[in-house]
Enzyme design. Structure first.
Site, mmCIF file in Angstrom:
data_model
loop_
_atom_site.group_PDB
_atom_site.id
_atom_site.type_symbol
_atom_site.label_atom_id
_atom_site.label_comp_id
_atom_site.label_asym_id
_atom_site.label_seq_id
_atom_site.Cartn_x
_atom_site.Cartn_y
_atom_site.Cartn_z
ATOM 1 C CE LYS A 1 -4.563 0.842 0.462
ATOM 2 N NZ LYS A 1 -5.711 0.060 0.016
ATOM 3 N N GLY B 1 -22.886 5.024 -2.330
ATOM 4 C CA GLY B 1 -21.869 5.589 -3.210
ATOM 5 C C GLY B 1 -21.588 4.682 -4.387
ATOM 6 N N GLY C 1 -24.951 3.541 2.972
ATOM 7 C CA GLY C 1 -23.981 4.109 2.032
ATOM 8 C C GLY C 1 -24.358 3.755 0.609
ATOM 9 C CB VAL D 1 -19.400 -0.158 -3.492
ATOM 10 C CG1 VAL D 1 -19.726 -1.631 -3.294
ATOM 11 C CG2 VAL D 1 -17.951 0.007 -3.931
#
Ligand code: NAD
Length: 343
Positions: free
Chosen positions: A80, A179, A177, A181
């Site tokens: 990452k 958004g 949520g 996804v």
């Protein structure tokens, strides 16, 4: 504090500090484990309050990618990158190019992609500098559709296992949520006849779900306690905590959000309440499956077929968790370790 003293250090193979005076780039690339292949994981840009916070995030998130990639069946390790800065005010083409050079200097040992604070367009800039940037507009682009498809399949698996029901017709699913996804997930669920309850702090997104799918709008602060068959967190991390777990009515928690458990012990708290939890990094792996496939011969249908495999991976985890009397997250970790530590 040094890297080795950090409580988030977990035998990481490499931690690289990257700076560029001219563009102001300050970034950390952490490579956790490459037993299965080059480290793959997103690049996050965030206004961290301190270098310590940024390091902690890079160490924690890269370790998470090792587990996620291993259980997704990818021949990739975990890595990452974090850029210290506010994506709204500190991002520039020069900074992105400097980040691209930093990634390139690792010669493909780390492959980067979009994460919080970065966009497909940003990945396009990195790609001009390094071939080791994925999720570009001429490639797979935004991985959210593949993530949503994987989560949809994971929810089907959880319902089949826990409620002994094939299909979603009439199932009550509470989605937190809406958004990239969560919005697409609602489309899949509604198409199969699920009854949706939805919450988002973004009012137009709620309105769309109500108008398009006949969803019931629920206040954000109450959605986790909604009387549903499935609670699908697709917004915030740490949503499964001491306060929310006693109030969850759904027998299943399965959604896209990263780091849903506030602490590992909350996995056991869900098990104790008889709630089946689909480990977040397993159910939301569709996006990384997509990004890993980018390159010559990329085939979007093959990606979706592979993301659909999350269904069977989860069934295996649920069965083993019951057989061994352990939380699903602990079983998932063990299965991932069986793969990447054996190599
Ligand atoms: P997004 O930013 O597009 O959507 C998040 C949504 O949550 C937004 O609509 C936002 O308004 C809403 N939200 C924020 N706070 C809320 C609250 N308190 N109550 C209700 N809604 C709230 O993000 P996304 O790409 O859809 O990702 C959703 C989650 O899935 C994140 O946790 C992300 O890390 C995780 N995830 C995403 C992907 C991907 O491919 N995008 C892959 C793996 C994991």
């Amino acid at each position: 504090m040094t890297v080795f003293q950090s409580t988030d250090f977990d035998g990481h193979e490499q931690v690289v500090y990257c700076g560029d005076e001219r563009s102001g780039l300050r970034a950390i690339i952490a490579i956790h484990n490459t037993n299965l292949g080059p480290a793959l994981g997103g690049c996050r840009m965030w206004p961290y309050g301190s270098e310590r916070e940024a390091l902690s995030d890079a160490l924690r998130l890269s370790r998470g990618m090792t587990y996620k990639n291993a259980l997704a069946g990818l021949d990739c390790g975990g890595g990452k990158a974090v850029i210290i800065g506010d994506p709204k005010s500190d991002k520039s083409e020069a900074l992105l190019r400097a980040m691209g050079r930093a990634v390139d200097s690792l010669g493909g040992h780390y492959i980067t992609a979009e994460d919080v604070g970065m966009t497909v367009q940003d990945m396009d800039v990195l790609r001009q500098v390094t071939p080791h940037a994925r999720g570009v507009s001429r490639g797979c682009g935004n991985p959210s559709p593949a993530t949503a498809f994987g989560v949809y399949n994971g929810i089907r698996a959880a319902i089949a296992y826990k409620l002994k029901r094939n299909g979603l017709d009439g199932m009550r699913i509470a989605v937190q949520g809406l958004g990239s996804v969560g919005g697409r997930l609602c489309d899949y669920l509604a198409r199969d006849g699920a009854r949706l309850a939805v919450a988002d702090i973004d009012e137009p997104r709620v309105r769309r779900a109500v108008e398009t799918h006949g969803a019931e709008a629920v206040p954000s602060a109450e959605i986790h306690g909604y009387d549903a068959d499935v609670f699908a967190p697709c917004a915030l991390g740490a949503i499964l905590n001491d306060e929310t777990i006693p109030r969850i009515k759904a027998p299943i928690v399965a959604g896209a959000a990263n780091n849903q458990l506030a602490a590992p012990r909350h996995g056991a708290a869900l098990t104790a309440r008889g709630i089946l939890y689909a480990p977040d990094y397993v159910i939301n792996a569709g996006g990384v499956i997509d990004v890993a496939a980018e390159g010559p011969g990329y085939n979007a249908d093959a990606v979706l077929t592979r993301a659909a495999g999350i269904h069977d991976t989860l069934l295996g985890i649920f069965q083993r968790a019951d057989a061994e009397g352990l939380p699903t997250g602990a079983i998932a970790d063990r299965m991932a370790e069986d793969r990447f530590l054996r190599e």
